[in-house]
Design a protein around this motif. Sequence first.
Motif, PDB file in Angstrom:
ATOM      1  N   LYS A  62       0.854  -1.197   0.000  1.00 38.19           N
ATOM      2  CA  LYS A  62       0.000   0.000   0.000  1.00 38.19           C
ATOM      3  C   LYS A  62       0.886   1.241   0.000  1.00 38.19           C
ATOM      4  O   LYS A  62       1.845   1.334   0.769  1.00 38.19           O
ATOM      5  CB  LYS A  62      -0.916   0.002   1.223  1.00 38.19           C
ATOM      6  CG  LYS A  62      -1.957   1.116   1.226  1.00 38.19           C
ATOM      7  CD  LYS A  62      -2.927   0.951   2.406  1.00 38.19           C
ATOM      8  CE  LYS A  62      -4.037   1.983   2.369  1.00 38.19           C
ATOM      9  NZ  LYS A  62      -5.016   1.792   3.467  1.00 38.19           N
ATOM     10  N   TYR A  63       0.556   2.199  -0.879  1.00 36.50           N
ATOM     11  CA  TYR A  63       1.303   3.443  -1.005  1.00 36.50           C
ATOM     12  C   TYR A  63       0.437   4.601  -0.501  1.00 36.50           C
ATOM     13  O   TYR A  63      -0.692   4.765  -0.942  1.00 36.50           O
ATOM     14  CB  TYR A  63       1.662   3.721  -2.472  1.00 36.50           C
ATOM     15  CG  TYR A  63       2.373   2.602  -3.191  1.00 36.50           C
ATOM     16  CD1 TYR A  63       3.760   2.606  -3.338  1.00 36.50           C
ATOM     17  CD2 TYR A  63       1.664   1.538  -3.753  1.00 36.50           C
ATOM     18  CE1 TYR A  63       4.419   1.589  -4.022  1.00 36.50           C
ATOM     19  CE2 TYR A  63       2.304   0.522  -4.439  1.00 36.50           C
ATOM     20  CZ  TYR A  63       3.681   0.555  -4.565  1.00 36.50           C
ATOM     21  OH  TYR A  63       4.321  -0.447  -5.248  1.00 36.50           O
ATOM     22  N   ARG A  64       1.009   5.417   0.405  1.00 34.99           N
ATOM     23  CA  ARG A  64       0.263   6.563   0.924  1.00 34.99           C
ATOM     24  C   ARG A  64       1.145   7.811   0.914  1.00 34.99           C
ATOM     25  O   ARG A  64       2.123   7.898   1.662  1.00 34.99           O
ATOM     26  CB  ARG A  64      -0.203   6.291   2.357  1.00 34.99           C
ATOM     27  CG  ARG A  64      -1.460   5.455   2.449  1.00 34.99           C
ATOM     28  CD  ARG A  64      -1.751   5.054   3.864  1.00 34.99           C
ATOM     29  NE  ARG A  64      -0.819   4.033   4.322  1.00 34.99           N
ATOM     30  CZ  ARG A  64      -0.900   3.424   5.501  1.00 34.99           C
ATOM     31  NH1 ARG A  64      -1.851   3.748   6.342  1.00 34.99           N
ATOM     32  NH2 ARG A  64      -0.024   2.510   5.847  1.00 34.99           N
ATOM     33  N   PRO A  65       0.824   8.800   0.056  1.00 40.50           N
ATOM     34  CA  PRO A  65       1.563  10.060   0.075  1.00 40.50           C
ATOM     35  C   PRO A  65       1.256  10.846   1.345  1.00 40.50           C
ATOM     36  O   PRO A  65       0.119  10.827   1.834  1.00 40.50           O
ATOM     37  CB  PRO A  65       1.062  10.789  -1.175  1.00 40.50           C
ATOM     38  CG  PRO A  65      -0.259  10.172  -1.490  1.00 40.50           C
ATOM     39  CD  PRO A  65      -0.209   8.763  -0.991  1.00 40.50           C
ATOM     40  N   ILE A  66       2.288  11.520   1.874  1.00 37.38           N
ATOM     41  CA  ILE A  66       2.140  12.268   3.126  1.00 37.38           C
ATOM     42  C   ILE A  66       2.831  13.619   2.996  1.00 37.38           C
ATOM     43  O   ILE A  66       3.921  13.719   2.421  1.00 37.38           O
ATOM     44  CB  ILE A  66       2.768  11.505   4.321  1.00 37.38           C
ATOM     45  CG1 ILE A  66       2.190  10.092   4.443  1.00 37.38           C
ATOM     46  CG2 ILE A  66       2.560  12.272   5.624  1.00 37.38           C
ATOM     47  CD1 ILE A  66       2.867   9.265   5.503  1.00 37.38           C
ATOM     48  N   ARG A  67       2.200  14.639   3.554  1.00 36.26           N
ATOM     49  CA  ARG A  67       2.821  15.960   3.621  1.00 36.26           C
ATOM     50  C   ARG A  67       3.225  16.275   5.067  1.00 36.26           C
ATOM     51  O   ARG A  67       2.523  15.901   6.004  1.00 36.26           O
ATOM     52  CB  ARG A  67       1.866  17.038   3.114  1.00 36.26           C
ATOM     53  CG  ARG A  67       1.750  17.072   1.598  1.00 36.26           C
ATOM     54  CD  ARG A  67       1.176  18.405   1.115  1.00 36.26           C
ATOM     55  NE  ARG A  67       1.146  18.437  -0.353  1.00 36.26           N
ATOM     56  CZ  ARG A  67       0.058  18.210  -1.065  1.00 36.26           C
ATOM     57  NH1 ARG A  67      -1.082  17.921  -0.462  1.00 36.26           N
ATOM     58  NH2 ARG A  67       0.104  18.263  -2.379  1.00 36.26           N
TER      59      ARG A  67
END
Length: 500
Positions: free
Chosen positions: A223-228
């Motif tokens: 699972k890929y999750r972009p984060i800022r």
Amino acid sequence: MQTESSLEYVLINYRWMFVIFFLLPCTVLGKIWSVFEKSLWSRHSGLEHEKNVSNIQRQIRHRNQHAPDRVMCTARPSWRSMTIADMIYKKYMFNINVHLDGIISIDANLRIVRVEPGITMGRLIPILIESGWTVPVALDMEDLTIGGLVMGIGLESSSHKFGIFHESCIRYELITANGDLIICSKSVNTDIFESVPYSYGTLGFLTAVDIQIIPAKKYVKLKYRPIRTLEKMESKLIVETNDLEHNDFVELLIYNKDEGVLMTGKMTDGHKDTKKNVNRIGRFYKPWFFKHVESFLLTWKIGEEYIPLKDYYFRHNKSLFWEIQDIIPFGNHPVFRYLLGWLMPAKVALLKLTQTDTIKQLYDKHHFIDDFILPISTLKKSVQQFHTTLNIYPIWVCPAVLRPGKGLMHSHTTVDDMYIDIGLYGEPKVSEYNATIVRDLEIFVLKLKGFKMMYGGTYLNIDEFKTMFDHRLYDRIRQHLGCESNFPEVYDKVNRKVRI
């Protein structure tokens, strides 16, 4: 001065021509040979291993008789290692030929694979997977050896669960300074067993390792999750490393000081509809993995897919994380991937063997490769420091649990502590990058009670080095095994004066 600048420009920006027209064809021969090597493993027997061990013992006893004033090290040339450093100490030490690179046995009942230290991940992992097994911590570079991972250090995206690579090793076979063969484990010669990891061959010559194995499954559901923001990266990383039930793998790639992609994975055999969402990232024409991961950041979408287990393990091998882009800037272009991607990556050994002194100096001047192991709670502070002093991206972040112990590297407390490996590989984009900056970073890590990997050497002095790495048991074991005047102290093999 102008001539020197022009030469630097050509060597840095056009080395890809040398790589493509010379090194990649040589890599073909290397791939053919590796296939041949893999076919030989089944013929490797315990008897053959004993003969190889006896040969090493003869060499040691010959040295003890004829050159007792020279400390010993392996004869393996530095160009064959994964590090870019040259181990100049080999020139004045007595070299012992330790050619041990086979699988001795796979015991499915005891769940143990016994291997020689020279076998690489690229040879071991496919054989284990074909047999239905894998190791708890499988490193992502095919050319890394088991001996290097034990005597140095190795960790991966499963290390938040299983710890450093050597935590899965349950037995070592070692030849001491007088040529004796000893066995050490958690129940036999326990202090020696605990002192071997990170000792860089300064206690004896490692000749065999028993590693625990676990059942392998077909895929990793990733699972890929972009984060800022670094704050969210740090907090979410802590949450996911604690979720051992659902996360066999945890990894974070940071693409700038404010954005990254968090990946969590679980081994699975899938179900009947799994094949519709399988991404075989190991195929030569596929995009470099770090570029694939970045696509989720660019579109700002959460993604999920199934990756074949072996492809996942070696996901960073094809592009050597992101090092290849500095050598072949167009290497991820679809035309290059489809025409020449099957040759990638060029062997690090060939890159080192063919580099001139000028290129080596330019790499030292313009390139940085190192890994720092820090408490997970310092992720934000550490990345901010690395951004200011280096400004290298992407940044590899891999959580790893450190256990309490008495060896050179362990938790600073009496309980398991979660750390992160921060890997920085590439060209610093800051002005006046120099060795002083690197030393300052090492002191920064030391103050945070962190560690650094030593494959590239260290600028720490001996007292600082002993503050970072606990020498109390190690020094006692060296005395017990008679290492003085026979093997160098570990600092004598990792300080920058002997690794250039």
